[in-house]
Scaffold this active site. Structure first.
Site, PDB file in Angstrom:
ATOM      1  N   GLU B  56       0.802  -1.220   0.000  1.00 13.68           N
ATOM      2  CA  GLU B  56       0.000   0.000   0.000  1.00 13.68           C
ATOM      3  C   GLU B  56       0.836   1.273   0.000  1.00 13.68           C
ATOM      4  OE1 GLU B  56      -0.214  -2.518   2.163  1.00 13.68           O
ATOM      5  OE2 GLU B  56      -2.083  -3.505   1.586  1.00 13.68           O
ATOM      6  N   PHE B  81      -5.742   0.276   5.519  1.00 13.70           N
ATOM      7  CA  PHE B  81      -4.422   0.241   4.878  1.00 13.70           C
ATOM      8  C   PHE B  81      -4.144   1.538   4.103  1.00 13.70           C
ATOM      9  CE2 PHE B  81      -5.903  -4.335   4.780  1.00 13.70           C
ATOM     10  CZ  PHE B  81      -5.314  -4.640   5.997  1.00 13.70           C
ATOM     11  N   ARG B 165     -18.381  -1.570   3.378  1.00  8.28           N
ATOM     12  CA  ARG B 165     -18.457  -2.922   2.835  1.00  8.28           C
ATOM     13  C   ARG B 165     -19.892  -3.350   2.561  1.00  8.28           C
ATOM     14  NH1 ARG B 165     -18.867  -8.620   3.950  1.00  8.28           N
ATOM     15  NH2 ARG B 165     -19.585  -8.387   6.079  1.00  8.28           N
TER      16      ARG B 165
HETATM   17  C1  TPP Z   1      -1.434  -4.771   4.859  1.00  5.93           C
HETATM   18  C2  TPP Z   1      -2.516  -5.614   4.300  1.00  5.93           C
HETATM   19  N1  TPP Z   1      -2.968  -5.353   3.061  1.00  5.93           N
HETATM   20  C3  TPP Z   1      -3.974  -6.080   2.544  1.00  5.93           C
HETATM   21  C4  TPP Z   1      -4.547  -7.089   3.255  1.00  5.93           C
HETATM   22  C5  TPP Z   1      -5.712  -7.877   2.686  1.00  5.93           C
HETATM   23  N2  TPP Z   1      -5.277  -9.224   2.348  1.00  5.93           N
HETATM   24  C6  TPP Z   1      -5.548 -10.281   3.149  1.00  5.93           C
HETATM   25  S1  TPP Z   1      -4.913 -11.705   2.560  1.00  5.93           S
HETATM   26  C7  TPP Z   1      -4.284 -10.948   1.191  1.00  5.93           C
HETATM   27  C8  TPP Z   1      -3.550 -11.735   0.165  1.00  5.93           C
HETATM   28  C9  TPP Z   1      -2.393 -12.417   0.740  1.00  5.93           C
HETATM   29  O1  TPP Z   1      -1.833 -13.326  -0.151  1.00  5.93           O
HETATM   30  P1  TPP Z   1      -0.835 -14.403   0.426  1.00  5.93           P
HETATM   31  O2  TPP Z   1       0.134 -13.723   1.327  1.00  5.93           O
HETATM   32  O3  TPP Z   1      -0.255 -15.134  -0.718  1.00  5.93           O
HETATM   33  O4  TPP Z   1      -1.756 -15.297   1.337  1.00  5.93           O
HETATM   34  P2  TPP Z   1      -2.299 -16.775   1.090  1.00  5.93           P
HETATM   35  O5  TPP Z   1      -2.227 -17.084  -0.353  1.00  5.93           O
HETATM   36  O6  TPP Z   1      -1.394 -17.662   1.878  1.00  5.93           O
HETATM   37  O7  TPP Z   1      -3.682 -16.798   1.618  1.00  5.93           O
HETATM   38  C10 TPP Z   1      -4.577  -9.584   1.228  1.00  5.93           C
HETATM   39  C11 TPP Z   1      -4.182  -8.623   0.188  1.00  5.93           C
HETATM   40  C12 TPP Z   1      -4.056  -7.320   4.548  1.00  5.93           C
HETATM   41  N3  TPP Z   1      -4.587  -8.257   5.340  1.00  5.93           N
HETATM   42  N4  TPP Z   1      -3.038  -6.582   5.036  1.00  5.93           N
END
Ligand code: TPP
Ligand code: MG
Lengths: 286, 312
Positions: B56, B81, B165
């Site tokens: 972000e 964020f 949301r």
């Molecule tokens: C700082 C932040 N930005 C955005 C999010 C929203 N978010 C939750 S999971 C995710 C994707 C994460 O992908 P990954 O790390 O590959 O997780 P996995 O595939 O293991 O579920 C996002 C963008 C968050 N939780 N924290």
């Protein structure tokens, strides 16, 4: 150290036991998420084997003393996989089985993302990606100052590796030679908006971490023996921090959810739960 | 328009329309395009859409650079964020340089629901409101969100727009005209002023209905622009009713309640009650349960109205 009477989980389960624990944890994860009606299915299932290997096959913990001073610490940097962590904490006896079915409900100790204020066994509150490795490093440095032999583990997502803070922590951990720190990457190749390679490529991960001064190991993140052995190798590496890049499948264990970005933030419906439990060999009673 | 719509969906649709009209529009997201609804724009204009991944802070810096290159960037992610994680980047690279970046965040407030306190932005309005040059807007419904998107595209400089949301009731007619810094009186009254933004406008209108049954005449103001606040409208109303209740899905500090307290304190001190979250973080739960848990229901607003009137 005063030798307490309590049972230390060391040495831990044999391999077949770990595999069965992981199966049961997947069943719990799916039931919890279905009951909650929302939550992160894909990234919880991809992390189950890693968590079981850690908590039941590697980490030094005491089943009857979650706050044991000498314990190893775990930080779920990818906090959205909370259901997988909760399932494992319940198996350890840190949570009551009943607690699991309160996931995401008002006043539950099982918040949508892990809350250390409310939940025994959760070391750090997480949910905002990118911050867990820094906290894990702080734990590692603090325990080293206290001359504790405890180790610290942090589990990160591969999408999470896009956060700049991950690399700030990576740099600092190598700089301070935090050999008591092991990071694990749940390298399932997916994030929310699609394939990590297409959204924002993070590869080559091994080369990146090595360039940052880390000992990088690559394993099959669903091969229990391989994970446990990599954890041991990492712990034996004394020159600095290690990362285990675990190749995983998002949604692992349930073909409905496997390798689908759409399984990221959706809980199983009643029908999906039924199909999934059958696939996991869980025979409904009655 | 349907009688219920999430403001984030209205944003996504408005962005597509804007993108068709204005070639300068570029959109950035941080791996949440399905949730912020920028995926609608991404589908139609893949060349002008940049998914920055889960990053972000960098997204905000890149948005500033795109603005310096003459583009009209809209940067979106969850409110926590956008305003939280990226705050200092927004301060330096966007607000400080008055860069023409529109930050449109989704998932503001506690109605984010079961994801819990880590994901519920209840301080974003405060964080954005303290920044010089930043305009801060919380549309009350889908119609207003669409008008806001059209309007902020026409003004030069940084804006922060907060969406929600969950689906919420549509309040405005399609003919409604939004102007930055101008509030709207949605219901005339003489006993108490209910000043609200976002989802809480609907709650305030419902409270006014309830109060009317008790023979209390409540005036309801939609103060969607938190900064610059429509102090004139607020003070005119407060001069008439003699007391004010602010209603927001945010901490009572620093957001709409804070802004109104500051304005009234300087210009027209009258009894004030603030409806909002009080010095605590959010928790997991269903949105409707959490509105109740944090005292954000029409009944809570009505009770505050009765309290504040007794202090006149
Ligand atoms: C700082 C932040 N930005 C955005 C999010 C929203 N978010 C939750 S999971 C995710 C994707 C994460 O992908 P990954 O790390 O590959 O997780 P996995 O595939 O293991 O579920 C996002 C963008 C968050 N939780 N924290
Ligand atoms: Mg992933």
């Amino acid at each position: 150290m005063a030798q307490v009477e309590s049972r230390m989980l060391d040495p831990r389960e044999e391999l077949p036991g770990l595999v069965e624990l992981a199966r049961q944890a997947r069943v719990d994860v799916l039931k919890m998420l279905n009951r909650a009606g929302s939550g992160h299915t894909g990234g919880s299932l991809s992390a189950v084997d890693i968590l079981v290997a850690l908590f039941f096959g590697h980490m030094r913990l005491k089943a009857d003393d979650p706050c044991w001073r000498m314990r190893d610490r775990f930080v779920l940097s990818k906090g959205h996989a909370a259901p997988a962590l909760y399932a494992v904490l319940a198996k350890l006896g840190y949570l009551r089985p009943d607690d699991l079915m309160t996931l995401r409900q008002v006043n539950s100790c099982l918040q949508g993302h892990p809350d250390a204020k409310m939940c025994t066994g959760v070391e750090c509150s997480t949910g905002s990606l990118g911050q867990g490795l820094g906290m894990a490093l702080g734990l590692a440095l603090g325990m080293r100052l206290d001359k504790l032999s405890s180790r610290v583990y942090a589990l990160l997502g591969d999408g999470e590796m896009q956060e700049g803070m991950v690399w700030e922590a990576a740099m600092a951990a190598a700089h301070y030679r935090a050999a008591n720190l092991t990071a694990i990457c749940d390298n399932n190749g997916l994030q929310i908006d699609g394939r990590v390679a297409e959204v924002m490529n993070v590869e080559p991960l091994g080369a990146k971490w090595r360039a940052f001064g880390w000992n990088a190991l690559e394993v099959d993140g669903h091969d229990m023996e391989a994970i446990v052995s990599a954890l041991q190798t990492a712990a034996a590496h004394e020159a600095g921090p290690s990362i285990i890049i675990a190749r995983t499948v998002k949604g692992k264990g349930v073909s409905l959810f496997e390798n689908r970005a759409s399984s990221h933030g959706v809980a199983p419906s009643d029908h999906e739960l039924k199909v999934a439990l059958r696939e996991l060999g869980e025979v409904p009673l009655g | 328009m349907a009688n219920e719509m999430a403001t984030r969906l209205a944003y996504g649709e408005a962005l597509v329309e804007l993108g068709r009209r204005d070639q300068r529009v570029v959109v950035l997201d941080a791996d949440l395009s399905g949730s912020t609804k920028t995926d609608l724009f991404a589908r139609e204009f893949p060349q002008r859409f940049f998914n920055m991944g889960v990053a972000e802070q960098n997204m905000m810096a890149v948005a500033a650079g795109l603005a310096h290159a003459g583009k009209l960037p809209f940067a979106s992610t969850f409110a926590i964020f956008a305003a939280g994680r990226a705050w200092e980047v927004v301060r330096q690279s966007i607000a400080y340089s008055a860069a023409n970046v529109k930050i449109v965040a989704s998932h503001g407030g506690v109605t984010v629901g079961p994801d819990g306190g880590s994901h519920q932005a209840i301080e974003d309005l405060a964080l954005m409101r303290v920044l010089p040059n930043m305009v801060v807007i919380v549309p009350a419904d889908g119609v207003e969100m669409k008008k806001v998107v059209e309007t902020v595209a026409q003004v030069q400089g940084p804006c922060y727009v907060r969406g929600g949301r969950i689906k919420s009731p549509v309040i405005f007619e399609e003919t409604y005209q939004f102007r930055i810094g101008k509030g709207v009186c949605l219901r005339q009254g003489k006993d108490v002023t209910l000043a609200a933004c976002g989802l809480m406008v609907h709650q305030a209108l419902a409270a006014a209905e309830w109060l009317a049954k008790e023979r209390i005449s409540a005036e309801v103001l939609n103060l969607s622009t938190i900064k610059p606040l429509d102090e004139d409208l607020l003070c005119q109303s407060a001069a008439k009713t003699g007391c004010v209740v602010t209603c927001e899905e945010h901490l009572v500090n620093g957001g709409l309640g804070g802004a109104c307290a500051e304005a009234l304190g300087e210009r027209l001190p009258v009894p004030l009650e603030r409806i909002g979250v009080r010095d605590t973080f959010g928790i997991s739960g269903r949105p409707d349960e959490l509105l109740e848990y944090f005292g954000l229901t029409p009944a809570d607003i009505a009770a505050a109205a009765v309290r504040v009137m007794s202090r006149k």
